[in-house]
Scaffold this motif. Structure first.
Motif, short mmCIF file in Angstrom:
data_model
loop_
_atom_site.label_atom_id
_atom_site.label_comp_id
_atom_site.label_asym_id
_atom_site.label_seq_id
_atom_site.Cartn_x
_atom_site.Cartn_y
_atom_site.Cartn_z
N LEU A 27 52.62 15.34 16.60
CA LEU A 27 53.80 16.42 16.35
C LEU A 27 54.96 15.47 16.31
O LEU A 27 55.86 15.63 15.33
CB LEU A 27 53.63 17.35 17.31
N GLN A 65 57.61 15.44 13.46
CA GLN A 65 59.08 15.82 13.33
C GLN A 65 60.05 14.77 13.15
O GLN A 65 61.16 14.85 12.29
CB GLN A 65 59.09 16.54 14.69
N CYS A 79 55.00 17.60 3.26
CA CYS A 79 54.27 17.86 4.43
C CYS A 79 52.71 17.61 4.20
O CYS A 79 52.31 17.72 3.19
CB CYS A 79 54.17 19.10 5.08
N THR A 99 49.19 24.75 9.35
CA THR A 99 49.88 24.44 10.37
C THR A 99 51.07 23.38 10.20
O THR A 99 52.33 23.74 10.61
CB THR A 99 49.16 23.93 11.49
N GLU A 100 50.80 22.45 9.50
CA GLU A 100 52.03 21.34 9.18
C GLU A 100 52.95 21.96 8.30
O GLU A 100 54.25 21.58 8.51
CB GLU A 100 51.31 20.29 8.83
N ASP A 106 54.33 25.26 8.33
CA ASP A 106 54.87 25.75 9.12
C ASP A 106 55.87 24.86 10.01
O ASP A 106 57.06 25.33 10.17
CB ASP A 106 54.12 27.10 9.87
N GLU A 107 55.24 23.94 10.91
CA GLU A 107 56.15 23.14 11.37
C GLU A 107 57.36 22.31 10.75
O GLU A 107 58.41 22.01 11.09
CB GLU A 107 55.20 21.84 11.77
N GLN A 155 60.06 24.52 10.04
CA GLN A 155 60.98 25.01 11.02
C GLN A 155 61.69 23.82 11.33
O GLN A 155 62.96 23.83 11.67
CB GLN A 155 60.01 25.09 12.28
#
Ligand SMILES: Nc1nc2c(c(=O)[nH]1)N[C@@H](CNc1ccc(C(=O)N[C@@H](CCC(=O)N[C@@H](CCC(=O)N[C@@H](CCC(=O)O)C(=O)O)C(=O)O)C(=O)O)cc1)CN2
Ligand SMILES: [Zn+2]
Length: 777
Positions: free
Chosen positions: A39, A43, A59, A148-149, A151-152, A155
């Motif tokens: 993660l 990021q 992503c 998941t990625e 949404d990450e 964000q």
């Protein structure tokens, strides 16, 4: 005009992912700790891209092992043998035990699950995990990773990212049928509903663009293969009329697929204008301009580390804008940045990477800045900022082309003076074989290894200390001498016939030679993923190549001084050094390769003069360097083969030249392999149970062959019976007196315990076969 990126390196700028994965596999950190590292890398990557000024950021380009394996898991293409792990690996867990088992095999709790096959990703040194398909193959959405990625990323970025997906047709093309009687493309209609589910979810999550990577479009395709693209994208388009599809192929021209491609119902088509600049003009000549399609121009080289020629890029982009308008143009790197190192600013060692050379380079982060600068240059050409960037870019390019570091007239003259005689051994193979037999006096089925022995913790630590100045050169050399001495004793003890020194002094089979040749520079941290957690640091070949002194004679001669058995000298061949380095782009690769060939040739001659009777010139990358399109094969094979023969032909008939190749599908290029005229070739065959030998048999391959009898990629120890079995298979089709016994590849990634057992068994297998021949049942 928009900027975007196709993918960013995922190993972390300090190889954080490598360290965390290996720690996790060793049981030293938890899955959660590994996930946290992943993660953090994602990021950081997203922010780096945003700060570089990229508008549309990918992503799902992250992976804990490989993006093709991710796709197999996502669509549930999980081979049956992994069923025992399904239950403990829910779709929400990434990376699961199942995932790593598919990548690396699983030997625990009484299970022995073989890893899936791994092979080269197009013409790169990156390896992907080959999907396995059955005739009754079904697919189910089996991973949440991609959602998941997404949404990450949203964000972190505060805006909508662009999910990238390996497209359905290339995904199928990259796989292998594990049953006979069906074609994997027939699975398309079963696969598409899974893509539908994926897009449905992504759409609900708010995605705007989807990037479909379809690098299969860089290959020569049959009509049914071309048609599959039309089927797939029409099918998806019908169901998702408003999602924006960006279709990306790279590494080559669309070539004769272009007409089919521009008719696909996609919103944007990516062109690799580095590998194929001419396709911009080609596409603008079609009725493309009348179609509602955007163009993504890949103008910044994603496969090499030279700074962009902004002037040239500006001209290309402007040409597209003039034809279709700025709102239909995007600019980007030519392909995913997976294949270049992360960040040039981490390079501070002016010894190995002189400041002069450094200003000619751009790594991933710098390449994104180039894309952003180009965008400014085009949208606001008069801006002082853009003008300054262009001026300094052009100044750096001019400095590079004029640099005295590049030119060595004597080397250039030597290449020009090469004749056909220089590229040919003195006598034909049959004659050489006779004199070599006489002087080497080896048994039938001689046993040997491919060169490297395990690179232990101690070896790496010693080398690291030497590098940091914490250990003297003399102490390091002493350490290497001890390692070699032990290795020679041990090989004699277990009864190997042709010994090796073990390559303990080498960091990498290409980097080591680069470091000893003029014309190369080195990064300290320029790592690129090769497979899984394994990385390489390709040397930077920027100028004419010259060998000022012997590179391997000392250690080889030392090893030979310890034994009466022949020690095999171990060199990396010119094509492989070329293929696994970042190579200058200011002259044809062919010319650079011949310069490398002359350097290797000089080394071969020096080794022979030092009493080394057998010399192996490794060319594992010769197949990988093959152009993606068949129309370019003959030219490549001609110069690559010539370079090998130049390297090999400076010695008398009595010197036995070996070559080694792995990752090789030779069926289509047997003529070129035979034309190398190596006295002995060792190849990877064990994973395919000697299937590969068919090509040699069909071709009536005349020289000696060592078909690998066990797979070095797995820690499991092969039994004597397994290996005699494979040898019987080989004997059934090839003359026994031409056969060697050896593993598939070098042993540097293995540990000693399994290596010792495996080689002991291998020697026993050879002994048994010899006995059977001497006293037939
Ligand atoms: N270039 C290349 N391509 C290839 C192969 C190959 O051998 N070379 N083999 C095939 C498979 N690919 C492979 C690629 C990498 C590795 C591999 O083992 N890589 C090592 C790195 C090898 C290396 O360069 N090691 C250096 C640097 C080691 C290192 O990381 N040192 C640390 C410090 C370690 C310490 O302090 O103890 C650091 O610099 O940070 C050395 O030994 O000197 C790794 O990822 O772990 C194996 C196979 C195909 N392509
Ligand atoms: Zn190999």
């Amino acid at each position: 005009m928009q900027t975007h990126n196709l993918g960013y390196p995922r190993i972390g700028s300090h190889r954080e992912l490598k360290r965390a994965s290996e720690q996790f596999w060793a049981g030293n950190i938890t899955r959660q700790q590994l996930q946290e590292t992943g993660l953090a890398i994602r990021q950081a990557n997203w922010l780096t891209q945003q700060q570089a000024g990229i508008a549309l950021i990918p992503c799902n380009d992250f992976s804990f092992y490989d993006q093709v394996l991710d796709m197999s898991l996502t669509v549930g293409a999980i081979p049956d043998r992994f069923a025992p792990l399904l239950e403990t690996s829910p779709s929400a867990t990434y990376p699961s035990d199942l995932y790593f088992a598919m990548a690396r095999g699983y030997q625990q709790e009484g299970l022995d699950l073989k890893a899936m096959e791994m092979t080269k990703w197009f013409d790169t040194n990156y390896h992907y995990i080959v999907p396995e398909f059955r005739a009754d193959q079904t697919f189910t959405l089996s991973s949440d990773k991609l959602f998941t990625e997404f949404d990450e990323a949203r964000q972190v970025l505060g805006k909508t990212p662009k999910p990238m997906l390996l497209g359905p047709v290339s995904y199928l093309l990259l796989g292998k049928e594990k049953d006979s009687g069906f074609n994997r493309l027939d699975l398309l209609e079963r696969l598409l509903p899974i893509y539908e589910q994926i897009l449905t979810r992504l759409q609900a999550q708010g995605t705007d663009w989807i990037q479909f990577d379809e690098p299969g479009l860089s290959l020569n395709l049959t009509q049914p293969q071309q048609d599959a693209f039309a089927t797939a994208y029409q099918w998806l388009r019908q169901r998702f009329p408003t999602l924006k599809f960006l279709l990306a192929s790279y590494f080559e021209c669309y070539g004769d697929n272009l007409n089919a491609v521009i008719q696909l119902p996609v919103d944007c088509l990516h062109l690799d204008l580095v590998r194929c600049p001419s396709q911009l003009a080609d596409i603008l000549q079609t009725d493309f301009t009348e179609r509602p399609m955007q163009l993504s121009l890949g103008v910044v080289d994603g496969r090499n580390i030279w700074i962009n020629d902004m002037n040239r890029s500006q001209i290309l982009v402007q040409r597209a804008i003039d034809a279709v308008g700025a709102d239909r143009v995007m600019i980007a790197p030519s392909c995913s940045l997976l294949h270049v190192p992360c960040d040039l600013t981490l390079e501070t060692n002016g010894q190995s990477l002189p400041a002069e050379v450094k200003q000619w380079l751009a790594f991933a982060r710098q390449k994104l800045a180039e894309v952003a600068t180009l965008a400014t240059l085009i949208s606001d050409p008069e801006s002082p900022e853009a003008q300054a960037a262009l001026a300094s870019n052009q100044a750096a390019l001019a400095a590079r082309s004029k640099s005295a570091r590049l030119n060595r007239p004597t080397v250039q003259a030597r290449v020009r003076a090469l004749t056909d005689t220089d590229a040919q051994r003195s006598s034909p193979f049959a004659q050489r074989q006779t004199v070599q037999r006489e002087q080497l006096n080896l048994p039938l089925f001689p046993t040997t290894t491919i060169g490297s022995f395990p690179q232990t913790e101690a070896i790496r630590t010693n080398r690291s200390k030497l590098k940091k100045g914490e250990q003297s050169q003399a102490d390091y050399d002493q350490f290497i001498e001890t390692e070699i001495t032990e290795a020679i004793r041990w090989q004699e003890d277990i009864g190997l016939d042709v010994l090796v020194h073990g390559e303990f002094e080498r960091n990498d089979m290409v980097e080591y030679f680069g470091e000893r040749l003029d014309g190369f520079a080195f990064s300290a941290n320029g790592w690129v993923q090769s497979y899984g957690s394994r990385c390489v640091k390709p040397p930077i070949l920027f100028g004419d190549v010259a060998r000022s002194q012997p590179m391997t004679v000392r250690w080889t001669q030392f090893a030979q001084s310890l034994t009466d058995r022949p020690v095999k000298g171990m060199l990396t061949g010119p094509v492989t050094i070329l293929q696994w380095s970042f190579v200058r782009d200011d002259q044809p690769r062919r010319d650079t390769c011949l310069q490398l060939a002359l350097a290797v040739r000089d080394e071969v001659v020096d080794l022979a003069a030092a009493g080394i009777r057998i010399i192996q010139i490794d060319e594992p990358a010769i197949r990988e360097g093959l152009p993606l399109r068949r129309e370019n094969w003959a030219t490549y094979l001609d110069w690559a083969g010539r370079a090998f023969r130049v390297a090999a032909s400076g010695v008398a008939d009595t010197t036995q030249i070996h070559t080694h190749m792995c990752y090789s599908e030779f069926n289509d290029i047997m003529g070129a392999i035979a034309a190398l005229d190596a006295d002995v070739i060792t190849i990877e065959t064990s994973r395919s149970q000697m299937e590969l030998l068919d090509a040699f048999v069909d071709f009536n391959y005349p020289n000696e062959i060592g078909p690998g009898v066990y797979d070095i990629h797995s820690p499991s120890v092969p039994t004597v019976a397994e290996m005699t079995g494979l040898l019987h298979k080989a004997m059934a089709v090839l003359p026994a007196h031409n056969l060697w016994v050896n593993p598939d590849c070098g042993l540097k990634t293995r540990r000693w315990p399994e290596t010792a057992q495996a080689l002991t068994n291998m020697v026993r297998a050879a002994q048994q076969i010899r006995q059977q021949i001497a006293e037939p049942a």
